[in-house]
Design a protein around this motif. Sequence first.
Motif, PDB file in Angstrom:
ATOM      1  N   VAL A 135      43.249  40.595  43.875  1.00  0.00           N
ATOM      2  CA  VAL A 135      44.169  41.811  43.958  1.00  0.00           C
ATOM      3  C   VAL A 135      44.343  42.694  43.097  1.00  0.00           C
ATOM      4  O   VAL A 135      43.837  44.228  43.503  1.00  0.00           O
ATOM      5  CB  VAL A 135      45.629  41.616  43.428  1.00  0.00           C
ATOM      6  CG1 VAL A 135      46.717  43.012  44.320  1.00  0.00           C
ATOM      7  CG2 VAL A 135      46.013  40.283  44.415  1.00  0.00           C
ATOM      8  N   PHE A 136      44.689  43.237  41.456  1.00  0.00           N
ATOM      9  CA  PHE A 136      44.215  44.213  40.936  1.00  0.00           C
ATOM     10  C   PHE A 136      43.650  43.054  39.752  1.00  0.00           C
ATOM     11  O   PHE A 136      43.820  42.332  38.865  1.00  0.00           O
ATOM     12  CB  PHE A 136      45.407  44.908  40.423  1.00  0.00           C
ATOM     13  CG  PHE A 136      45.140  46.301  39.698  1.00  0.00           C
ATOM     14  CD1 PHE A 136      44.150  46.868  40.411  1.00  0.00           C
ATOM     15  CD2 PHE A 136      45.846  46.032  38.249  1.00  0.00           C
ATOM     16  CE1 PHE A 136      44.685  47.832  39.832  1.00  0.00           C
ATOM     17  CE2 PHE A 136      45.739  46.851  37.748  1.00  0.00           C
ATOM     18  CZ  PHE A 136      44.904  48.658  38.208  1.00  0.00           C
TER      19      PHE A 136
ATOM     20  N   ALA B 214      44.343  39.288  38.742  1.00  0.00           N
ATOM     21  CA  ALA B 214      45.580  39.002  39.516  1.00  0.00           C
ATOM     22  C   ALA B 214      45.746  38.761  40.504  1.00  0.00           C
ATOM     23  O   ALA B 214      44.684  39.970  41.250  1.00  0.00           O
ATOM     24  CB  ALA B 214      46.850  40.595  39.327  1.00  0.00           C
ATOM     25  N   SER B 215      45.503  38.037  40.968  1.00  0.00           N
ATOM     26  CA  SER B 215      45.538  37.545  41.955  1.00  0.00           C
ATOM     27  C   SER B 215      45.325  36.309  42.537  1.00  0.00           C
ATOM     28  O   SER B 215      46.791  36.085  42.829  1.00  0.00           O
ATOM     29  CB  SER B 215      43.462  36.273  41.626  1.00  0.00           C
ATOM     30  OG  SER B 215      44.116  35.249  40.935  1.00  0.00           O
ATOM     31  N   ILE B 216      45.119  35.665  44.098  1.00  0.00           N
ATOM     32  CA  ILE B 216      45.867  34.836  44.803  1.00  0.00           C
ATOM     33  C   ILE B 216      44.715  33.942  45.791  1.00  0.00           C
ATOM     34  O   ILE B 216      43.441  34.317  45.440  1.00  0.00           O
ATOM     35  CB  ILE B 216      45.945  35.447  46.309  1.00  0.00           C
ATOM     36  CG1 ILE B 216      45.165  35.707  47.298  1.00  0.00           C
ATOM     37  CG2 ILE B 216      47.527  36.245  46.191  1.00  0.00           C
ATOM     38  CD1 ILE B 216      46.176  35.984  48.723  1.00  0.00           C
TER      39      ILE B 216
ATOM     40  N   VAL C   1      49.547  31.998  44.085  1.00  0.00           N
ATOM     41  CA  VAL C   1      49.312  33.750  42.901  1.00  0.00           C
ATOM     42  C   VAL C   1      48.577  33.006  42.151  1.00  0.00           C
ATOM     43  O   VAL C   1      49.100  32.380  41.637  1.00  0.00           O
ATOM     44  CB  VAL C   1      51.098  33.898  43.080  1.00  0.00           C
ATOM     45  CG1 VAL C   1      50.314  34.786  42.091  1.00  0.00           C
ATOM     46  CG2 VAL C   1      51.193  33.699  44.547  1.00  0.00           C
ATOM     47  N   GLY C   2      47.656  33.372  41.437  1.00  0.00           N
ATOM     48  CA  GLY C   2      46.984  32.990  40.059  1.00  0.00           C
ATOM     49  C   GLY C   2      47.458  34.702  39.188  1.00  0.00           C
ATOM     50  O   GLY C   2      47.375  35.422  38.982  1.00  0.00           O
ATOM     51  N   PHE C   3      47.709  34.173  37.785  1.00  0.00           N
ATOM     52  CA  PHE C   3      47.003  34.922  36.554  1.00  0.00           C
ATOM     53  C   PHE C   3      46.349  34.935  35.722  1.00  0.00           C
ATOM     54  O   PHE C   3      46.312  33.651  35.088  1.00  0.00           O
ATOM     55  CB  PHE C   3      49.034  35.724  36.157  1.00  0.00           C
ATOM     56  CG  PHE C   3      48.337  36.618  35.253  1.00  0.00           C
ATOM     57  CD1 PHE C   3      48.252  37.913  35.478  1.00  0.00           C
ATOM     58  CD2 PHE C   3      49.890  36.551  34.775  1.00  0.00           C
ATOM     59  CE1 PHE C   3      48.203  38.616  35.219  1.00  0.00           C
ATOM     60  CE2 PHE C   3      49.932  38.265  33.863  1.00  0.00           C
ATOM     61  CZ  PHE C   3      49.205  39.014  33.581  1.00  0.00           C
ATOM     62  N   GLY C   4      45.620  35.255  35.195  1.00  0.00           N
ATOM     63  CA  GLY C   4      44.878  35.291  33.534  1.00  0.00           C
ATOM     64  C   GLY C   4      43.795  36.137  33.545  1.00  0.00           C
ATOM     65  O   GLY C   4      44.089  37.406  33.586  1.00  0.00           O
ATOM     66  N   TRP C   5      43.594  36.217  32.574  1.00  0.00           N
ATOM     67  CA  TRP C   5      42.639  37.091  31.370  1.00  0.00           C
ATOM     68  C   TRP C   5      41.484  36.336  30.359  1.00  0.00           C
ATOM     69  O   TRP C   5      41.598  35.905  30.663  1.00  0.00           O
ATOM     70  CB  TRP C   5      43.352  37.958  30.878  1.00  0.00           C
ATOM     71  CG  TRP C   5      44.592  37.202  29.596  1.00  0.00           C
ATOM     72  CD1 TRP C   5      43.963  36.552  28.597  1.00  0.00           C
ATOM     73  CD2 TRP C   5      45.718  36.530  29.504  1.00  0.00           C
ATOM     74  NE1 TRP C   5      45.242  35.907  27.802  1.00  0.00           N
ATOM     75  CE2 TRP C   5      46.126  36.099  29.151  1.00  0.00           C
ATOM     76  CE3 TRP C   5      46.520  36.887  31.417  1.00  0.00           C
ATOM     77  CZ2 TRP C   5      47.823  35.665  29.166  1.00  0.00           C
ATOM     78  CZ3 TRP C   5      48.115  36.324  31.314  1.00  0.00           C
ATOM     79  CH2 TRP C   5      48.692  36.101  29.922  1.00  0.00           C
ATOM     80  N   ASP C   6      40.269  37.292  30.279  1.00  0.00           N
ATOM     81  CA  ASP C   6      39.511  37.352  29.697  1.00  0.00           C
ATOM     82  C   ASP C   6      38.525  36.067  30.074  1.00  0.00           C
ATOM     83  O   ASP C   6      38.271  36.197  31.360  1.00  0.00           O
ATOM     84  CB  ASP C   6      40.072  37.011  28.250  1.00  0.00           C
ATOM     85  CG  ASP C   6      38.712  36.721  26.929  1.00  0.00           C
ATOM     86  OD1 ASP C   6      37.828  37.421  27.298  1.00  0.00           O
ATOM     87  OD2 ASP C   6      38.388  35.962  25.595  1.00  0.00           O
ATOM     88  N   ASN C   7      38.930  34.814  29.248  1.00  0.00           N
ATOM     89  CA  ASN C   7      38.056  33.434  30.209  1.00  0.00           C
ATOM     90  C   ASN C   7      38.352  32.435  30.135  1.00  0.00           C
ATOM     91  O   ASN C   7      38.110  30.947  30.163  1.00  0.00           O
ATOM     92  CB  ASN C   7      36.681  33.034  29.142  1.00  0.00           C
ATOM     93  CG  ASN C   7      37.205  32.426  28.106  1.00  0.00           C
ATOM     94  OD1 ASN C   7      38.755  32.456  27.570  1.00  0.00           O
ATOM     95  ND2 ASN C   7      36.344  31.736  26.565  1.00  0.00           N
TER      96      ASN C   7
END
Length: 208
Positions: free
Chosen positions: A79-80, A93-95, A102-108
């Motif tokens: 998404v963004f 920010a994804s699905i 719905v998923g969320f993460g950052w870096d690795n």
Amino acid sequence: TKDLKTNWIDKSGNGNAGTGVNFATSSAQVVGKIGQTLSFDGVNDVVNISTTPNLIINGEVTISAWIKTNTVAVGQRNVFTSHDGNQTGAYVASINRVAAKVGFGWDNAHVLDSNTSLVADIWYHLVWVRSGSTGSWTAKIYINGVLDASGTTANNPNGTTQGIRIGSIGGSGFFNGLIDDVRIFSRALSSSEIYNLYRWGLSKRNSY
């Protein structure tokens, strides 16, 4: 009427307008949740935003968007993002990394998935929140104004000069459906602020 296929307006006044790439000439601009938006084809449609420091946020952050996905099959749809698609970035920010979640993460690190499963062809208000500080972060996902999932990680965001995109990450994971009213805040919004943002969207003319 503004041509959304090539120009996404930033109404915050911060000058972070986006440029649409690869959208169909005749069919991409459609009725959205709030006014008009774009239909992302899941193949190569993306909105690119200039890499500016006020969007590469390595601290607390809130991302919100209205989305209507055409598919809930497994296969990450973004998404963004401020991420290079490999190992470094400020947020994803994804699905559908896990089917319908719905998923969320950052870096690795992929930090969190929602508990609730999405259904195709329905509008959802999604919010991703990161709070905390170096080495101690909390990730939260809200769906339609309600806290759905929460998790913690020591993994630090690592945004530098990664591209900022609506609808993809590093040239892959293209979104399939509609994305509207994307917002980013350089702080962690409270639960009441998130609920009010959701209720504001519900009150808009295209609420169906």
